[in-house]
Design a protein around this motif. Structure first.
Motif, PDB file in Angstrom:
ATOM      1  N   VAL A 126      67.803  44.061  40.113  1.00 42.79           N
ATOM      2  CA  VAL A 126      68.502  42.946  39.462  1.00 42.79           C
ATOM      3  C   VAL A 126      67.797  41.624  39.747  1.00 42.79           C
ATOM      4  CG1 VAL A 126      70.655  41.610  39.460  1.00 42.79           C
ATOM      5  CG2 VAL A 126      70.733  44.109  39.355  1.00 42.79           C
ATOM      6  N   MET A 127      67.482  41.354  41.013  1.00 37.27           N
ATOM      7  CA  MET A 127      66.828  40.086  41.357  1.00 37.27           C
ATOM      8  C   MET A 127      65.439  39.990  40.719  1.00 37.27           C
ATOM      9  SD  MET A 127      67.984  39.475  45.309  1.00 37.27           S
ATOM     10  CE  MET A 127      66.952  38.041  45.444  1.00 37.27           C
ATOM     11  N   ASP A 128      64.702  41.097  40.739  1.00 39.92           N
ATOM     12  CA  ASP A 128      63.360  41.103  40.159  1.00 39.92           C
ATOM     13  C   ASP A 128      63.421  40.840  38.663  1.00 39.92           C
ATOM     14  OD1 ASP A 128      60.417  41.805  40.177  1.00 39.92           O
ATOM     15  OD2 ASP A 128      61.193  43.373  38.843  1.00 39.92           O
ATOM     16  N   GLN A 129      64.248  41.587  37.957  1.00 47.50           N
ATOM     17  CA  GLN A 129      64.308  41.435  36.502  1.00 47.50           C
ATOM     18  C   GLN A 129      64.860  40.075  36.090  1.00 47.50           C
ATOM     19  OE1 GLN A 129      63.079  43.607  33.942  1.00 47.50           O
ATOM     20  NE2 GLN A 129      61.993  44.127  35.831  1.00 47.50           N
ATOM     21  N   LEU A 130      65.838  39.564  36.817  1.00 46.10           N
ATOM     22  CA  LEU A 130      66.378  38.234  36.518  1.00 46.10           C
ATOM     23  C   LEU A 130      65.314  37.161  36.722  1.00 46.10           C
ATOM     24  CD1 LEU A 130      68.730  36.388  35.753  1.00 46.10           C
ATOM     25  CD2 LEU A 130      69.395  36.378  38.173  1.00 46.10           C
ATOM     26  N   SER A 131      64.597  37.225  37.836  1.00 40.71           N
ATOM     27  CA  SER A 131      63.564  36.216  38.103  1.00 40.71           C
ATOM     28  C   SER A 131      62.460  36.279  37.048  1.00 40.71           C
ATOM     29  CB  SER A 131      62.982  36.388  39.507  1.00 40.71           C
ATOM     30  OG  SER A 131      62.274  37.609  39.623  1.00 40.71           O
ATOM     31  N   LYS A 132      62.059  37.484  36.647  1.00 44.00           N
ATOM     32  CA  LYS A 132      61.015  37.625  35.621  1.00 44.00           C
ATOM     33  C   LYS A 132      61.498  37.120  34.265  1.00 44.00           C
ATOM     34  CE  LYS A 132      58.751  41.588  37.783  1.00 44.00           C
ATOM     35  NZ  LYS A 132      58.626  43.052  37.685  1.00 44.00           N
ATOM     36  N   TYR A 133      62.757  37.393  33.942  1.00 39.48           N
ATOM     37  CA  TYR A 133      63.314  36.897  32.682  1.00 39.48           C
ATOM     38  C   TYR A 133      63.267  35.365  32.658  1.00 39.48           C
ATOM     39  CZ  TYR A 133      66.674  35.267  29.301  1.00 39.48           C
ATOM     40  OH  TYR A 133      67.271  34.575  28.275  1.00 39.48           O
ATOM     41  N   LEU A 134      63.706  34.737  33.743  1.00 45.80           N
ATOM     42  CA  LEU A 134      63.716  33.275  33.805  1.00 45.80           C
ATOM     43  C   LEU A 134      62.305  32.704  33.702  1.00 45.80           C
ATOM     44  CD1 LEU A 134      66.443  32.785  36.559  1.00 45.80           C
ATOM     45  CD2 LEU A 134      66.665  32.305  34.098  1.00 45.80           C
ATOM     46  N   ILE A 135      61.350  33.335  34.364  1.00 49.93           N
ATOM     47  CA  ILE A 135      59.964  32.869  34.297  1.00 49.93           C
ATOM     48  C   ILE A 135      59.447  32.987  32.862  1.00 49.93           C
ATOM     49  CG2 ILE A 135      57.582  33.392  34.997  1.00 49.93           C
ATOM     50  CD1 ILE A 135      59.175  31.912  37.154  1.00 49.93           C
ATOM     51  N   ARG A 136      59.650  34.153  32.235  1.00 45.93           N
ATOM     52  CA  ARG A 136      59.172  34.359  30.855  1.00 45.93           C
ATOM     53  C   ARG A 136      59.849  33.398  29.876  1.00 45.93           C
ATOM     54  NH1 ARG A 136      59.336  39.992  32.399  1.00 45.93           N
ATOM     55  NH2 ARG A 136      61.422  40.130  31.524  1.00 45.93           N
ATOM     56  N   ALA A 137      61.130  33.112  30.096  1.00 47.79           N
ATOM     57  CA  ALA A 137      61.891  32.282  29.166  1.00 47.79           C
ATOM     58  C   ALA A 137      61.573  30.797  29.284  1.00 47.79           C
ATOM     59  CB  ALA A 137      63.391  32.503  29.379  1.00 47.79           C
ATOM     60  N   TYR A 138      61.260  30.323  30.491  1.00 50.13           N
ATOM     61  CA  TYR A 138      61.165  28.877  30.696  1.00 50.13           C
ATOM     62  C   TYR A 138      59.806  28.351  31.137  1.00 50.13           C
ATOM     63  CZ  TYR A 138      66.189  29.111  30.226  1.00 50.13           C
ATOM     64  OH  TYR A 138      67.449  29.337  29.748  1.00 50.13           O
ATOM     65  N   ILE A 139      58.883  29.231  31.519  1.00 50.82           N
ATOM     66  CA  ILE A 139      57.594  28.774  32.023  1.00 50.82           C
ATOM     67  C   ILE A 139      56.488  29.381  31.172  1.00 50.82           C
ATOM     68  CG2 ILE A 139      56.089  28.650  34.050  1.00 50.82           C
ATOM     69  CD1 ILE A 139      58.871  27.281  34.370  1.00 50.82           C
ATOM     70  N   ASP A 140      55.607  28.552  30.665  1.00 51.62           N
ATOM     71  CA  ASP A 140      54.490  29.038  29.863  1.00 51.62           C
ATOM     72  C   ASP A 140      53.507  29.816  30.729  1.00 51.62           C
ATOM     73  OD1 ASP A 140      55.431  27.838  27.517  1.00 51.62           O
ATOM     74  OD2 ASP A 140      54.381  25.951  27.961  1.00 51.62           O
ATOM     75  N   ILE A 141      52.789  30.738  30.103  1.00 52.82           N
ATOM     76  CA  ILE A 141      51.760  31.501  30.820  1.00 52.82           C
ATOM     77  C   ILE A 141      50.702  30.539  31.340  1.00 52.82           C
ATOM     78  CG2 ILE A 141      49.929  33.217  30.568  1.00 52.82           C
ATOM     79  CD1 ILE A 141      51.741  34.736  28.683  1.00 52.82           C
ATOM     80  N   ASN A 142      50.291  30.759  32.579  1.00 53.62           N
ATOM     81  CA  ASN A 142      49.313  29.951  33.310  1.00 53.62           C
ATOM     82  C   ASN A 142      49.842  28.576  33.716  1.00 53.62           C
ATOM     83  OD1 ASN A 142      47.286  31.955  33.305  1.00 53.62           O
ATOM     84  ND2 ASN A 142      46.705  31.354  31.237  1.00 53.62           N
ATOM     85  N   GLN A 143      51.109  28.297  33.479  1.00 49.43           N
ATOM     86  CA  GLN A 143      51.706  27.040  33.929  1.00 49.43           C
ATOM     87  C   GLN A 143      52.065  27.177  35.399  1.00 49.43           C
ATOM     88  OE1 GLN A 143      55.188  25.782  31.767  1.00 49.43           O
ATOM     89  NE2 GLN A 143      55.586  24.069  33.146  1.00 49.43           N
ATOM     90  N   THR A 144      51.711  26.162  36.189  1.00 49.92           N
ATOM     91  CA  THR A 144      52.018  26.131  37.616  1.00 49.92           C
ATOM     92  C   THR A 144      53.098  25.084  37.864  1.00 49.92           C
ATOM     93  OG1 THR A 144      49.792  26.824  38.201  1.00 49.92           O
ATOM     94  CG2 THR A 144      51.063  25.743  39.920  1.00 49.92           C
ATOM     95  N   PHE A 145      54.041  25.396  38.715  1.00 52.56           N
ATOM     96  CA  PHE A 145      55.090  24.451  39.080  1.00 52.56           C
ATOM     97  C   PHE A 145      55.505  24.731  40.516  1.00 52.56           C
ATOM     98  CE2 PHE A 145      57.157  28.190  37.611  1.00 52.56           C
ATOM     99  CZ  PHE A 145      58.355  28.286  38.293  1.00 52.56           C
ATOM    100  N   THR A 146      56.281  23.836  41.079  1.00 51.32           N
ATOM    101  CA  THR A 146      56.735  23.993  42.451  1.00 51.32           C
ATOM    102  C   THR A 146      58.255  24.066  42.458  1.00 51.32           C
ATOM    103  OG1 THR A 146      54.843  22.752  43.258  1.00 51.32           O
ATOM    104  CG2 THR A 146      56.675  22.981  44.764  1.00 51.32           C
ATOM    105  N   LEU A 147      58.780  25.059  43.156  1.00 54.94           N
ATOM    106  CA  LEU A 147      60.224  25.232  43.287  1.00 54.94           C
ATOM    107  C   LEU A 147      60.559  25.174  44.772  1.00 54.94           C
ATOM    108  CD1 LEU A 147      62.969  25.925  41.955  1.00 54.94           C
ATOM    109  CD2 LEU A 147      62.380  28.330  42.313  1.00 54.94           C
ATOM    110  N   ARG A 148      61.213  24.107  45.182  1.00 54.59           N
ATOM    111  CA  ARG A 148      61.583  23.913  46.597  1.00 54.59           C
ATOM    112  C   ARG A 148      60.384  24.064  47.529  1.00 54.59           C
ATOM    113  NH1 ARG A 148      67.712  24.976  47.515  1.00 54.59           N
ATOM    114  NH2 ARG A 148      68.419  24.877  45.391  1.00 54.59           N
ATOM    115  N   GLY A 149      59.260  23.516  47.120  1.00 55.48           N
ATOM    116  CA  GLY A 149      58.058  23.534  47.936  1.00 55.48           C
ATOM    117  C   GLY A 149      57.217  24.787  47.806  1.00 55.48           C
ATOM    118  N   ILE A 150      57.646  25.732  46.987  1.00 57.68           N
ATOM    119  CA  ILE A 150      56.898  26.975  46.800  1.00 57.68           C
ATOM    120  C   ILE A 150      56.135  26.902  45.480  1.00 57.68           C
ATOM    121  CG2 ILE A 150      57.068  29.478  46.527  1.00 57.68           C
ATOM    122  CD1 ILE A 150      59.751  29.298  48.081  1.00 57.68           C
TER     123      ILE A 150
END
Length: 145
Positions: free
Chosen positions: A12-36
């Motif tokens: 569940v956590m894996d698929q949810l995180s991947k869905y959110l990444i695919r839905a909101y972040i473009d391929i090869n786009q880098t961003f920082t989430l809470r310092g990560i």
């Protein structure tokens, strides 16, 4: 019960995180989430991008691995919280990445580490391997005495 709890939690956590990444972040786009630092990539191969284009074959291998673990759990004599936790993480990670490989022909990765870019399923597999090694050492020590 731990086996199923960890396997389902990882999936569940894996698929949810991947869905959110695919839905909101473009391929090869880098961003920082809470310092990560995170970068969205799609990998049609395996670890470190090896064997690109064979994702569905690795998806079939994941299915066979999960079947093997279920068979082993039913027929094996290894019991206990440590082995159940280990196998839960391993199966959850295999299913998480297997879903991507079989449905999309590639795996969504986004967590930057010194060894490359991974996802939650990859980390779950690493945890499962570590727990399996600990189980092996503990079993060995118990049988030695």
């Amino acid at each position: 019960m731990l086996f199923y709890m960890f396997a389902i939690l990882v999936i569940v956590m894996d698929q949810l995180s991947k869905y959110l990444i695919r839905a909101y972040i473009d391929i090869n786009q880098t961003f920082t989430l809470r310092g990560i630092p995170l970068t969205h990539i799609e990998n049609s191969g395996m670890a470190r991008g090896l064997f690109q284009g064979y994702a569905r074959l690795f998806g079939v291998a994941a299915v066979l691995f999960v079947i093997g673990v279920y068979y082993f759990r039913r027929t094996g004599d290894m019991k206990g919280a440590l082995i159940d936790s280990s196998l839960g993480f391993l199966v959850g990670g295999a299913i998480g990445n297997g879903i991507d490989r079989l449905l999309f022909g590639q795996v969504t990765d986004f967590i930057i580490r010194s060894g490359g870019i991974l996802n939650l399923a990859d980390h779950a597999i690493e945890i499962g391997v570590i727990l399996l090694l600990i189980y092996g050492v503990v079993s060995w020590l118990k049988n030695k005495h």
